[in-house]
Design a protein around this motif. Structure first.
Motif, PDB file in Angstrom:
ATOM      1  N   TYR A 251       9.408 -12.062  -5.544  1.00 18.15           N
ATOM      2  CA  TYR A 251       8.622 -11.844  -4.706  1.00 18.15           C
ATOM      3  C   TYR A 251       9.008 -10.257  -4.645  1.00 18.15           C
ATOM      4  O   TYR A 251      10.064  -9.729  -4.212  1.00 18.15           O
ATOM      5  CB  TYR A 251       8.915 -12.512  -3.302  1.00 18.15           C
ATOM      6  N   ASP A 252       7.846  -9.504  -4.843  1.00 16.44           N
ATOM      7  CA  ASP A 252       8.041  -8.059  -5.125  1.00 16.44           C
ATOM      8  C   ASP A 252       6.958  -7.259  -3.990  1.00 16.44           C
ATOM      9  O   ASP A 252       5.589  -7.597  -3.956  1.00 16.44           O
ATOM     10  CB  ASP A 252       7.577  -7.849  -6.473  1.00 16.44           C
ATOM     11  N   ALA A 253       7.395  -5.964  -3.624  1.00 14.45           N
ATOM     12  CA  ALA A 253       6.410  -5.194  -2.855  1.00 14.45           C
ATOM     13  C   ALA A 253       6.927  -3.812  -3.140  1.00 14.45           C
ATOM     14  O   ALA A 253       7.684  -2.985  -2.862  1.00 14.45           O
ATOM     15  CB  ALA A 253       6.589  -5.031  -1.260  1.00 14.45           C
ATOM     16  N   GLY A 254       6.520  -3.506  -4.562  1.00 11.14           N
ATOM     17  CA  GLY A 254       6.546  -2.193  -5.265  1.00 11.14           C
ATOM     18  C   GLY A 254       5.506  -1.280  -4.893  1.00 11.14           C
ATOM     19  O   GLY A 254       4.449  -1.482  -4.363  1.00 11.14           O
ATOM     20  N   ALA A 255       5.678  -0.011  -5.297  1.00 12.90           N
ATOM     21  CA  ALA A 255       4.684   1.182  -4.925  1.00 12.90           C
ATOM     22  C   ALA A 255       4.264   1.110  -3.521  1.00 12.90           C
ATOM     23  O   ALA A 255       3.166   1.405  -3.313  1.00 12.90           O
ATOM     24  CB  ALA A 255       3.620   0.955  -5.900  1.00 12.90           C
ATOM     25  N   LEU A 256       5.388   1.055  -2.359  1.00 11.51           N
ATOM     26  CA  LEU A 256       5.110   1.084  -1.099  1.00 11.51           C
ATOM     27  C   LEU A 256       4.932   2.716  -0.901  1.00 11.51           C
ATOM     28  O   LEU A 256       5.540   3.389  -1.529  1.00 11.51           O
ATOM     29  CB  LEU A 256       6.119   0.540  -0.309  1.00 11.51           C
ATOM     30  N   GLY A 257       4.406   3.097   0.115  1.00 13.42           N
ATOM     31  CA  GLY A 257       4.342   4.436   0.698  1.00 13.42           C
ATOM     32  C   GLY A 257       5.366   4.818   1.357  1.00 13.42           C
ATOM     33  O   GLY A 257       6.419   4.087   1.878  1.00 13.42           O
ATOM     34  N   PRO A 258       5.704   6.279   1.560  1.00  8.71           N
ATOM     35  CA  PRO A 258       7.063   6.564   2.039  1.00  8.71           C
ATOM     36  C   PRO A 258       7.340   5.804   3.411  1.00  8.71           C
ATOM     37  O   PRO A 258       8.252   5.961   3.852  1.00  8.71           O
ATOM     38  CB  PRO A 258       6.787   8.148   2.194  1.00  8.71           C
ATOM     39  N   SER A 259       5.915   5.795   4.127  1.00  9.51           N
ATOM     40  CA  SER A 259       6.398   5.420   5.634  1.00  9.51           C
ATOM     41  C   SER A 259       6.899   3.803   5.783  1.00  9.51           C
ATOM     42  O   SER A 259       7.106   3.400   6.857  1.00  9.51           O
ATOM     43  CB  SER A 259       4.818   5.679   6.516  1.00  9.51           C
ATOM     44  N   ALA A 260       6.601   3.274   4.847  1.00  8.88           N
ATOM     45  CA  ALA A 260       7.098   1.745   4.736  1.00  8.88           C
ATOM     46  C   ALA A 260       8.735   1.677   4.962  1.00  8.88           C
ATOM     47  O   ALA A 260       8.894   0.625   5.497  1.00  8.88           O
ATOM     48  CB  ALA A 260       6.676   1.128   3.542  1.00  8.88           C
ATOM     49  N   TYR A 261       9.461   2.647   4.511  1.00  5.21           N
ATOM     50  CA  TYR A 261      10.826   2.657   4.695  1.00  5.21           C
ATOM     51  C   TYR A 261      11.010   3.382   5.953  1.00  5.21           C
ATOM     52  O   TYR A 261      10.890   4.461   6.388  1.00  5.21           O
ATOM     53  CB  TYR A 261      11.411   3.264   3.294  1.00  5.21           C
ATOM     54  N   LEU A 262      11.982   2.348   6.819  1.00  2.00           N
ATOM     55  CA  LEU A 262      12.525   2.729   8.022  1.00  2.00           C
ATOM     56  C   LEU A 262      13.875   3.053   7.955  1.00  2.00           C
ATOM     57  O   LEU A 262      14.888   2.354   7.307  1.00  2.00           O
ATOM     58  CB  LEU A 262      12.120   1.919   9.250  1.00  2.00           C
ATOM     59  N   ASN A 263      14.354   4.200   8.281  1.00  2.85           N
ATOM     60  CA  ASN A 263      15.738   4.779   8.477  1.00  2.85           C
ATOM     61  C   ASN A 263      16.587   4.010   9.438  1.00  2.85           C
ATOM     62  O   ASN A 263      16.112   3.725  10.801  1.00  2.85           O
ATOM     63  CB  ASN A 263      15.978   6.158   8.826  1.00  2.85           C
ATOM     64  N   ASN A 264      17.874   3.561   9.328  1.00  2.00           N
ATOM     65  CA  ASN A 264      18.686   2.686  10.207  1.00  2.00           C
ATOM     66  C   ASN A 264      17.852   1.634  10.943  1.00  2.00           C
ATOM     67  O   ASN A 264      18.131   1.378  12.357  1.00  2.00           O
ATOM     68  CB  ASN A 264      19.268   3.668  11.030  1.00  2.00           C
ATOM     69  N   ALA A 265      17.215   0.767   9.981  1.00  2.00           N
ATOM     70  CA  ALA A 265      16.197  -0.148  10.696  1.00  2.00           C
ATOM     71  C   ALA A 265      16.905  -1.611  10.363  1.00  2.00           C
ATOM     72  O   ALA A 265      17.278  -1.737   9.118  1.00  2.00           O
ATOM     73  CB  ALA A 265      14.900  -0.338  10.363  1.00  2.00           C
ATOM     74  N   ALA A 266      16.855  -2.743  11.215  1.00  2.00           N
ATOM     75  CA  ALA A 266      17.077  -3.924  11.042  1.00  2.00           C
ATOM     76  C   ALA A 266      15.866  -4.916  10.700  1.00  2.00           C
ATOM     77  O   ALA A 266      14.906  -4.521  11.479  1.00  2.00           O
ATOM     78  CB  ALA A 266      17.928  -4.656  12.141  1.00  2.00           C
ATOM     79  N   TRP A 267      16.086  -5.571   9.717  1.00  2.00           N
ATOM     80  CA  TRP A 267      14.708  -6.189   9.188  1.00  2.00           C
ATOM     81  C   TRP A 267      15.056  -7.831   8.920  1.00  2.00           C
ATOM     82  O   TRP A 267      16.210  -8.133   8.867  1.00  2.00           O
ATOM     83  CB  TRP A 267      14.378  -5.839   7.757  1.00  2.00           C
ATOM     84  N   ASP A 268      14.007  -8.587   9.520  1.00  2.00           N
ATOM     85  CA  ASP A 268      14.070 -10.002   9.531  1.00  2.00           C
ATOM     86  C   ASP A 268      13.594 -10.326   8.334  1.00  2.00           C
ATOM     87  O   ASP A 268      12.369  -9.660   7.660  1.00  2.00           O
ATOM     88  CB  ASP A 268      13.212 -10.678  10.534  1.00  2.00           C
ATOM     89  N   PHE A 269      13.849 -11.488   7.446  1.00  2.00           N
ATOM     90  CA  PHE A 269      13.320 -12.037   6.286  1.00  2.00           C
ATOM     91  C   PHE A 269      12.623 -13.338   6.517  1.00  2.00           C
ATOM     92  O   PHE A 269      13.361 -14.403   7.059  1.00  2.00           O
ATOM     93  CB  PHE A 269      14.417 -11.965   5.312  1.00  2.00           C
TER      94      PHE A 269
END
Length: 412
Positions: A251-269
């Motif tokens: 499962y791939d989400a490549g070529a995301l924009g810069p805003s997709a990455y959040l600094n110091n963020a916790a993520w649910d999967f």
């Protein structure tokens, strides 16, 4: 090396091109453009109060910052977002909080002609509500949901059953490696039958450097668990689409924009299908912050006529970065290439605490030819895990934020 590059992309290959160069464009990795425009530190700057120190996720509210040394050109940033400052006097200024879009706590930095002051976790987006605490008490009933998972009779096994990675990598000289873009943001995930070998087992132990380590991960076939999997942090969501290849279903989400990455963020999967009917693991992955500075800074020149000008000493090279700290670790990878034909000669990987400094030892660097070309990857690495409910296997998660610079090995 990311899980994505191991499974989906060819190895980094060096190509020597000509062109003109400048300093690295910073995107949301923080300011890594080391030029004479950096403020000269002449005296103290302090921040004694931020009022209010919290506000809505949409921003727009006025914030008063008190302290000292607000003289000359004054700049203020909330996290990676720079905002316009209205200086009232040398000890006070006002700003309008920028947009965040989701609950978060960010650093606040004030820079003037006299220096800079950083307040870690200085401003919080999202109101703290007492009813939320009451809700948390009510959520103790929700622990029954966790109990429901236990009702399946599946206890944690200690085996590894999958991996999720979220990465942000900026290449200082994309032309040197045949890339058209200099920033890569993406995510990759895969579930597989439980195995004893994990995805981080090949990492050097903390405080060690290893030459040519095997970081390929376990040999597995990835399982089909539906069309999509998802990462979510607050209101931000990343959809990872099914891709089928020789390794099975990733499962791939490549070529995301810069805003997709959040600094110091916790993520649910979240997985919606497959064996067990899907599941969500809360706060299972953390995406680390970027950099304000990296030394040697001339590794960060962008095109080949200025690239590789950074001298990397074969007698032991120290690399430094800021800010430092956090619960993650730090990894430096030195890929070494022949200066005549660009052929790959070897790799040194060092793994240590995120304390702002790390040295690559002479005992390894002296084994390569003087004036060989190097690509140096500096990255924060945040490794975490959760338990897959239906089989008790561990889902390993890896958050990365890194920069790839260039240099030349020198015998002094």
């Amino acid at each position: 090396m990311t899980i994505a590059s191991r499974l989906l992309a060819p190895a980094l290959a060096l190509s020597l091109l000509s062109g003109c160069g400048a300093g690295l464009t910073a995107y949301n990795l923080g300011s890594v453009d080391h030029t004479d425009t950096d403020p000269v530190v002449l005296g103290p700057v302090t921040v004694t109060a931020i009022s209010p120190d919290h506000g809505p996720v949409d921003g727009g509210n006025d914030v008063l910052i008190s302290g000292s040394g607000f003289e000359g050109d004054v700049y203020v940033s909330f996290g990676r977002a720079e905002v316009v400052a209205t200086v009232l006097d040398t000890g006070s200024l006002t700003v309008r909080a920028p947009y965040a879009g989701s609950d978060a706590t960010v650093d606040v930095k004030v820079v003037s002609d006299l220096g800079e002051a950083l307040v870690e976790d200085g401003y919080t987006y999202g109101e703290v509500q007492d009813t939320g605490d009451t809700g948390d008490t009510g959520d103790t009933g929700d622990t029954g949901d966790t109990g429901d998972t236990g009702d399946t009779g599946v206890a944690p096994t200690g085996l590894v059953g999958g991996v999720v990675e979220l990465y942000r990598t900026q290449i200082a000289c994309p032309d040197c490696f045949g890339y058209s873009d200099d920033l890569f943001v993406g995510s990759v995930a895969g579930l597989h039958a439980p195995t004893a070998r994990g995805w981080t087992d090949g990492y050097p132990s903390l405080g060690r450097c290893v030459e040519n380590p095997d970081m390929s991960g376990p040999a597995v076939t990835f399982q089909d668990v539906g069309e999509w999997t998802y990462l979510q942090s607050g209101s931000s969501s990343i959809s990872l689409r099914k891709t089928t290849g020789s390794n099975g279903t990733l499962y791939d989400a490549g070529a995301l924009g810069p805003s997709a990455y959040l600094n110091n963020a916790a993520w649910d999967f979240t997985v919606n299908g497959g064996t067990g009917g899907g599941f969500t693991l809360d706060d299972v992955l953390t995406s680390p912050q970027g950099f304000d500075s990296i030394e040697p800074s001339d590794m960060l020149y962008t095109l080949p006529d200025l690239a590789f000008s950074s001298w990397i000493s074969q007698w032991g090279q120290e690399f430094t970065w800021s800010p430092s700290g956090g619960s993650g670790t730090f990894m430096i990878t030195v890929d070494i290439y022949d200066d005549a034909d660009g052929s790959f000669l070897g790799q040194i990987v060092c793994h240590g605490p995120d304390n702002g400094s790390m040295s690559v030892p002479s005992t390894m660097l002296l084994g390569y030819p003087s004036f060989a070309l190097v690509a140096v990857t500096l990255e924060r690495v945040w490794v975490d895990e959760g338990v897959i409910p239906h089989n008790g296997a561990t889902l390993e998660t890896i958050g990365r934020s890194g920069v790839i610079g260039t240099g030349t090995l020198v015998p002094f």
